[in-house]
Design a protein around this motif. Sequence first.
Motif, PDB file in Angstrom:
ATOM      1  N   TYR A 176       0.838  -1.190   0.041  1.00  0.00           N
ATOM      2  CA  TYR A 176      -0.013  -0.283  -0.086  1.00  0.00           C
ATOM      3  C   TYR A 176       0.922   1.498   0.003  1.00  0.00           C
ATOM      4  CZ  TYR A 176      -3.427  -3.273   1.836  1.00  0.00           C
ATOM      5  OH  TYR A 176      -4.576  -4.344   1.843  1.00  0.00           O
ATOM      6  N   THR A 185     -17.301  -2.026   1.256  1.00  0.00           N
ATOM      7  CA  THR A 185     -16.298  -2.844   0.878  1.00  0.00           C
ATOM      8  C   THR A 185     -15.597  -2.316  -0.246  1.00  0.00           C
ATOM      9  OG1 THR A 185     -17.924  -4.596   1.069  1.00  0.00           O
ATOM     10  CG2 THR A 185     -15.659  -5.242   0.541  1.00  0.00           C
ATOM     11  N   GLY A 186     -14.192  -2.363  -0.317  1.00  0.00           N
ATOM     12  CA  GLY A 186     -13.570  -1.881  -1.315  1.00  0.00           C
ATOM     13  C   GLY A 186     -12.849  -0.382  -1.138  1.00  0.00           C
ATOM     14  N   THR A 187     -13.220   0.177  -0.035  1.00  0.00           N
ATOM     15  CA  THR A 187     -12.777   1.488   0.338  1.00  0.00           C
ATOM     16  C   THR A 187     -11.309   1.314   1.245  1.00  0.00           C
ATOM     17  OG1 THR A 187     -14.321   1.357   1.979  1.00  0.00           O
ATOM     18  CG2 THR A 187     -14.959   2.530   0.066  1.00  0.00           C
ATOM     19  N   GLY A 188     -11.189   0.142   1.698  1.00  0.00           N
ATOM     20  CA  GLY A 188     -10.136  -0.069   2.694  1.00  0.00           C
ATOM     21  C   GLY A 188     -10.378  -0.003   4.310  1.00  0.00           C
ATOM     22  N   LYS A 189     -11.784  -0.336   4.359  1.00  0.00           N
ATOM     23  CA  LYS A 189     -12.119   0.034   5.769  1.00  0.00           C
ATOM     24  C   LYS A 189     -11.526  -1.153   6.890  1.00  0.00           C
ATOM     25  CE  LYS A 189     -16.403  -2.513   4.847  1.00  0.00           C
ATOM     26  NZ  LYS A 189     -16.009  -3.791   5.255  1.00  0.00           N
ATOM     27  N   THR A 190     -11.344  -2.259   6.199  1.00  0.00           N
ATOM     28  CA  THR A 190     -10.707  -3.304   7.223  1.00  0.00           C
ATOM     29  C   THR A 190      -9.325  -2.699   7.693  1.00  0.00           C
ATOM     30  OG1 THR A 190     -11.701  -4.987   5.497  1.00  0.00           O
ATOM     31  CG2 THR A 190     -10.360  -5.780   7.316  1.00  0.00           C
ATOM     32  N   ALA A 191      -8.574  -2.205   6.721  1.00  0.00           N
ATOM     33  CA  ALA A 191      -7.518  -1.670   7.669  1.00  0.00           C
ATOM     34  C   ALA A 191      -7.592  -0.646   8.511  1.00  0.00           C
ATOM     35  CB  ALA A 191      -6.297  -1.392   6.454  1.00  0.00           C
ATOM     36  N   ASP A 214      -9.150  -8.785  -5.893  1.00  0.00           N
ATOM     37  CA  ASP A 214      -8.593  -7.570  -6.474  1.00  0.00           C
ATOM     38  C   ASP A 214      -8.893  -7.562  -7.890  1.00  0.00           C
ATOM     39  OD1 ASP A 214      -8.237  -6.275  -4.067  1.00  0.00           O
ATOM     40  OD2 ASP A 214      -5.901  -6.604  -4.082  1.00  0.00           O
ATOM     41  N   TYR A 259      -1.816  -7.697   8.341  1.00  0.00           N
ATOM     42  CA  TYR A 259      -1.520  -6.478   9.111  1.00  0.00           C
ATOM     43  C   TYR A 259      -0.851  -6.800  10.287  1.00  0.00           C
ATOM     44  CZ  TYR A 259      -4.880  -4.730   5.732  1.00  0.00           C
ATOM     45  OH  TYR A 259      -5.626  -4.727   4.628  1.00  0.00           O
ATOM     46  N   ARG A 269     -11.195  -1.887  -7.539  1.00  0.00           N
ATOM     47  CA  ARG A 269     -10.773  -1.872  -6.281  1.00  0.00           C
ATOM     48  C   ARG A 269      -9.267  -0.937  -6.132  1.00  0.00           C
ATOM     49  NH1 ARG A 269     -12.044  -5.633  -2.656  1.00  0.00           N
ATOM     50  NH2 ARG A 269     -14.137  -5.790  -2.643  1.00  0.00           N
ATOM     51  N   ALA A 270      -9.304  -0.256  -5.075  1.00  0.00           N
ATOM     52  CA  ALA A 270      -8.108   0.432  -4.606  1.00  0.00           C
ATOM     53  C   ALA A 270      -7.559   1.220  -6.026  1.00  0.00           C
ATOM     54  CB  ALA A 270      -7.134  -0.430  -4.044  1.00  0.00           C
ATOM     55  N   GLN A 323      -9.378   5.546   5.522  1.00  0.00           N
ATOM     56  CA  GLN A 323      -8.192   5.334   6.603  1.00  0.00           C
ATOM     57  C   GLN A 323      -7.534   6.575   7.065  1.00  0.00           C
ATOM     58  OE1 GLN A 323      -5.543   2.969   3.899  1.00  0.00           O
ATOM     59  NE2 GLN A 323      -6.980   1.015   4.301  1.00  0.00           N
ATOM     60  N   ARG A 376      -0.306   4.744  -0.184  1.00  0.00           N
ATOM     61  CA  ARG A 376      -0.641   5.596   0.815  1.00  0.00           C
ATOM     62  C   ARG A 376      -2.322   5.224   1.169  1.00  0.00           C
ATOM     63  NH1 ARG A 376      -1.369   6.910  -4.190  1.00  0.00           N
ATOM     64  NH2 ARG A 376       0.767   7.379  -4.628  1.00  0.00           N
ATOM     65  N   PRO A 377      -2.521   5.922   2.527  1.00  0.00           N
ATOM     66  CA  PRO A 377      -3.833   5.661   2.898  1.00  0.00           C
ATOM     67  C   PRO A 377      -5.080   6.045   2.020  1.00  0.00           C
ATOM     68  CG  PRO A 377      -2.864   7.314   4.153  1.00  0.00           C
ATOM     69  CD  PRO A 377      -1.873   6.865   3.218  1.00  0.00           C
ATOM     70  N   THR A 378      -6.076   5.259   2.098  1.00  0.00           N
ATOM     71  CA  THR A 378      -7.113   5.477   1.403  1.00  0.00           C
ATOM     72  C   THR A 378      -7.873   6.600   2.080  1.00  0.00           C
ATOM     73  OG1 THR A 378      -8.615   3.676   2.726  1.00  0.00           O
ATOM     74  CG2 THR A 378      -7.521   3.247   0.761  1.00  0.00           C
TER      75      THR A 378
END
Length: 405
Positions: free
Chosen positions: A21, A47-53, A308, A94, A334-335, A28, A23-25
């Motif tokens: 990665y 989903t797909g926004t990077g919310k899990t991280a 992905d 992570y 995605r991303a 994030q 840079r942060p979404t």
Amino acid sequence: MSFQSLGLAPELLRAVADEGYARPTPIQQEAIPLALAGRDLIGSAQTGTGKTAAFMLPILQRLAGGDRGHALRALILVPTRELAEQVLQSARAYGRHVRVTAAAVYGGVGMEPQTRALKHGADIVVATPGRLLDHMERGHVDFSRLEVLVLDEADRMLDMGFAPDVRRILAALPDKRQTMLFSATISPEVDALARRALDGHASVEIGRRATPAEGVEHVIVAVDKLQKRGVLAKILQAKPAGQTLIFTRTKYGADKLVTFLRREGIPAHAIHGDKAQSHRTRTLDAFRSGAADVLVATDIAARGIDVDGIRMVVNFDVPHDPEVYVHRVGRTARAGARGLALTLLSPDEWLLMGDIEKLVGQVFPREVIPGFEPSVPPLQPRALKLEPARPARSVRARVGGRRRR
Ligand code: AMP
């Protein structure tokens, strides 16, 4: 903005770098500093926004700094077993440079390994509500040291009827804790759940309301209902690059479509709630690895499919809920990648498509594939007076379609 500036520990920055990665979404950037500061959050994020991280990195940082000896300190509630597995994998990825353990607890598989993990004291438990309650009733779960609760995809949990289970779980948790809730949409029902989970605590709202990811090209092909499968086969026979995820409204529809596509020489696979867990896992693994590149899914079964390389999402049936459209097409592009959202639109679905266009604030031109002209020619819904989207080229070029004015 960089990950370094968010206040993350070096071990977590290393893991983020290992993931590649750069840079942060946006979610994030907003969530990580607040979560690290121990704030309660309500995040509008699909989903797909990077919310899990966004929630996992702060949890790992908090737990890595805590005392030695493992005990359940962070609970993440999710709607489906697929998502539970996905979130568990994120915790492991992570958390690879810190001493934090994680386990997943969900239905459809044996209790025993989960019981052992719970008794052994996993620091992070990712769980679906029903199975977690089973374990709680059997006395397998000790919440006395719980510090963080995450409700992930809260709207889906409510859609799937988990509200009573979630309320019972909330009642068993220590009051003094950090709570984070994420949901693609913040409906009045989600809002009520958030108020109960946060129990009067001040919270910060982050994220925007559901809008499709940038980088998605929306293509609407007008076609008669009975011709949809023929059009789809023609498009897939042109072998579009990357993987294709096709949504049908029903399990029966998914199976029928797979049978048809196979007869047309397209090796498609179905994934839905009637398939055994082992079959779903195998199919998903094949899709993830690229061994299978056409997957037909129902909305519920597709929860947690986090792949992905999905280049194209196909709405074989137009969803009744416009938010579902946004959710489905969020599986592609995605991303930052580019993706295609193809909708096969029959005349009986025009109104549904209009609702979707209102929600996303764009009108998409209707395409017609030669040889598959619909019996009722599509109208351009200009009356909506919204900005038309850029004309879509890729599918037309691929299958020789032309735009209908
Ligand atoms: P999620 O919204 O949590 O389901 O994440 C969507 C996808 O984005 C996952 O495949 C992650 O691995 C990926 N991802 C998460 N954060 C980043 C980032 N900062 N840069 C690039 N990809 C990311």
